[in-house]
Design an enzyme around this catalytic site. Structure first.
Site, PDB file in Angstrom:
ATOM      1  N   ASN A  10       0.867  -1.188   0.000  1.00 28.31           N
ATOM      2  CA  ASN A  10       0.000   0.000   0.000  1.00 28.31           C
ATOM      3  C   ASN A  10       0.900   1.232   0.000  1.00 28.31           C
ATOM      4  O   ASN A  10       1.470   1.589   1.028  1.00 28.31           O
ATOM      5  CB  ASN A  10      -0.901  -0.040   1.248  1.00 28.31           C
ATOM      6  CG  ASN A  10      -1.777   1.192   1.352  1.00 28.31           C
ATOM      7  OD1 ASN A  10      -1.909   1.963   0.400  1.00 28.31           O
ATOM      8  ND2 ASN A  10      -2.378   1.377   2.513  1.00 28.31           N
ATOM      9  N   LYS A  12       0.061   4.262  -0.246  1.00 30.57           N
ATOM     10  CA  LYS A  12      -0.561   5.454   0.346  1.00 30.57           C
ATOM     11  C   LYS A  12      -0.266   6.661  -0.557  1.00 30.57           C
ATOM     12  O   LYS A  12      -0.305   6.531  -1.768  1.00 30.57           O
ATOM     13  CB  LYS A  12      -0.089   5.651   1.788  1.00 30.57           C
ATOM     14  CG  LYS A  12      -0.225   4.349   2.598  1.00 30.57           C
ATOM     15  CD  LYS A  12       0.006   4.533   4.048  1.00 30.57           C
ATOM     16  CE  LYS A  12      -0.147   3.194   4.751  1.00 30.57           C
ATOM     17  NZ  LYS A  12      -0.081   3.314   6.189  1.00 30.57           N
ATOM     18  N   HIS A  98      -9.683   1.785   4.589  1.00 27.32           N
ATOM     19  CA  HIS A  98      -8.404   1.902   5.293  1.00 27.32           C
ATOM     20  C   HIS A  98      -8.579   2.845   6.487  1.00 27.32           C
ATOM     21  O   HIS A  98      -9.306   3.838   6.395  1.00 27.32           O
ATOM     22  CB  HIS A  98      -7.317   2.426   4.351  1.00 27.32           C
ATOM     23  CG  HIS A  98      -5.961   2.305   4.969  1.00 27.32           C
ATOM     24  ND1 HIS A  98      -5.495   3.206   5.904  1.00 27.32           N
ATOM     25  CD2 HIS A  98      -4.996   1.364   4.827  1.00 27.32           C
ATOM     26  CE1 HIS A  98      -4.288   2.821   6.292  1.00 27.32           C
ATOM     27  NE2 HIS A  98      -3.960   1.711   5.654  1.00 27.32           N
ATOM     28  N   GLU A 100      -6.814   5.081   7.703  1.00 27.65           N
ATOM     29  CA  GLU A 100      -6.473   6.492   7.463  1.00 27.65           C
ATOM     30  C   GLU A 100      -7.626   7.212   6.772  1.00 27.65           C
ATOM     31  O   GLU A 100      -7.850   8.399   6.990  1.00 27.65           O
ATOM     32  CB  GLU A 100      -5.173   6.584   6.648  1.00 27.65           C
ATOM     33  CG  GLU A 100      -3.972   6.226   7.527  1.00 27.65           C
ATOM     34  CD  GLU A 100      -2.776   5.670   6.782  1.00 27.65           C
ATOM     35  OE1 GLU A 100      -2.730   5.777   5.541  1.00 27.65           O
ATOM     36  OE2 GLU A 100      -1.891   5.109   7.454  1.00 27.65           O
ATOM     37  N   GLU A 170      -5.998  -4.711  10.295  1.00 27.48           N
ATOM     38  CA  GLU A 170      -4.943  -3.737  10.541  1.00 27.48           C
ATOM     39  C   GLU A 170      -5.234  -2.987  11.842  1.00 27.48           C
ATOM     40  O   GLU A 170      -5.973  -1.990  11.838  1.00 27.48           O
ATOM     41  CB  GLU A 170      -4.868  -2.729   9.398  1.00 27.48           C
ATOM     42  CG  GLU A 170      -4.558  -3.352   8.052  1.00 27.48           C
ATOM     43  CD  GLU A 170      -3.924  -2.339   7.102  1.00 27.48           C
ATOM     44  OE1 GLU A 170      -2.821  -2.616   6.629  1.00 27.48           O
ATOM     45  OE2 GLU A 170      -4.519  -1.287   6.861  1.00 27.48           O
ATOM     46  N   GLY A 176       2.084   2.181  10.796  1.00 31.24           N
ATOM     47  CA  GLY A 176       3.069   3.250  10.674  1.00 31.24           C
ATOM     48  C   GLY A 176       3.773   3.592  11.980  1.00 31.24           C
ATOM     49  O   GLY A 176       4.438   4.610  12.083  1.00 31.24           O
ATOM     50  N   SER A 215       2.898  -2.247  10.230  1.00 32.52           N
ATOM     51  CA  SER A 215       4.347  -2.336  10.482  1.00 32.52           C
ATOM     52  C   SER A 215       4.948  -3.690  10.115  1.00 32.52           C
ATOM     53  O   SER A 215       5.839  -4.194  10.807  1.00 32.52           O
ATOM     54  CB  SER A 215       4.670  -1.971  11.942  1.00 32.52           C
ATOM     55  OG  SER A 215       4.290  -0.630  12.203  1.00 32.52           O
TER      56      SER A 215
HETATM   57  P1  PGA Z   1       2.450   0.226   7.619  1.00 33.82           P
HETATM   58  O1  PGA Z   1       1.031   0.462   6.967  1.00 33.82           O
HETATM   59  O2  PGA Z   1       2.996  -1.070   7.076  1.00 33.82           O
HETATM   60  O3  PGA Z   1       3.283   1.405   7.192  1.00 33.82           O
HETATM   61  O4  PGA Z   1       2.264   0.157   9.098  1.00 33.82           O
HETATM   62  C1  PGA Z   1       0.151  -0.607   6.730  1.00 33.82           C
HETATM   63  C2  PGA Z   1      -1.128  -0.094   6.107  1.00 33.82           C
HETATM   64  O5  PGA Z   1      -1.592   0.974   6.523  1.00 33.82           O
HETATM   65  O6  PGA Z   1      -1.688  -0.718   5.194  1.00 33.82           O
END
Ligand code: PGA
Length: 255
Positions: A10, A12, A98, A100, A170, A176, A215
């Site tokens: 992803n 982003k 997601h 976010e 998630e 993140g 992560s």
């Molecule tokens: P990350 O993000 O691996 O940077 O923690 C995962 C995601 O949001 O899909």
């Protein structure tokens, strides 16, 4: 039923068209040839780079996914993108819900309930993201939150299509932050989500792929992917480096 592992990166809000063009050859040279690959691989790219990704991925078996989609076919929704706009570009799927987007763009379970059947009907593979916040976990609310997110989002998907969806568990506190869920925590939550799907259809629960995200890095992927219910990973930050991302794909190949 044996489920084929799935590792999706992803990006982003990363990935200009130039970055996408540079990225793909570096990834593809590190993946097993598609005929020998035992893992599905996907890249979730920004809208503006999707056509570049589709072109660069052609013939490689790597799926290209968008990171959001509006549920309406067209109309007065400034700044939004419809399913037909994605399929016209040759996009294979779409990330929905997601955290976010839930946090920053008021994405809610109700909208997701409309988006999932629209994506499926258009031939797009949806990756539905669910997960609890740190506060919810601390208060023992994880299962209640997951139940609400999964049931509501899947409500209008017919039983015989449930298995075509991919779910990404998630935990918000792991995205993140560098704080990965332990393999046991990932297994426990994903087995719970599978049981929720089984309440609708046992067949779908055996088929549906449920990924872990939060992560995931080259050095922790193998332990998480070794869990029996973890069918792959949704990788954010670590997917921006094609070398590291290919290492995570390799960990899934060896699972
Ligand atoms: P990350 O993000 O691996 O940077 O923690 C995962 C995601 O949001 O899909």
């Amino acid at each position: 039923m044996k489920r084929k592992p799935y590792v999706a990166g992803n990006w982003k809000m990363w990935g200009t068209r130039r970055q996408a063009r540079d990225y793909f050859p570096r990834l593809l040279e590190r993946l097993a040839p598609v005929a020998e690959r035992t893992v599905d691989v996907g890249i979730c790219a920004p809208f503006t780079a999707l056509d570049v990704c589709v072109e660069a991925a052609r013939g490689s078996g790597v799926r290209v996914l968008a990171q959001n989609m509006h549920q309406a076919a067209e109309g007065a929704h400034t700044g939004e993108i419809s399913a037909a706009m994605l399929t016209e570009l040759g996009v294979d799927g779409v990330v929905l819900g997601h955290s976010e987007r839930r946090r920053d763009h008021c994405e809610n379970d109700r909208a997701l309930r409309e988006k999932l059947p629209v994506a499926l009907a258009a031939g797009l593979e949806p990756i539905l993201c669910v997960g609890e916040t740190e506060e919810e976990r601390e208060q023992g609310e994880t299962e209640r939150r997951l139940r609400q997110q999964v049931w509501e989002a899947l409500e209008d998907v017919p039983d015989d299509r449930l298995g075509d969806i991919v779910i990404a568990y998630e935990p918000v506190w792991a995205i993140g932050t560098g704080r990965t869920a332990t393999p046991d925590q990932a297994q426990e939550a994903i087995a719970f989500i599978r049981a929720l799907v089984a309440d609708r259809s046992r067949e779908a629960a055996a088929k549906i792929r449920i990924l872990y995200g939060g992560s995931v890095k080259p050095d922790n992927a193998a332990d998480i992917l070794a869990q029996p219910d973890v069918d792959g990973a949704l990788v954010g930050g670590a997917s921006l480096d094609p070398v590291g991302f290919a290492t995570i794909v390799a960990a899934a190949e060896e699972r």
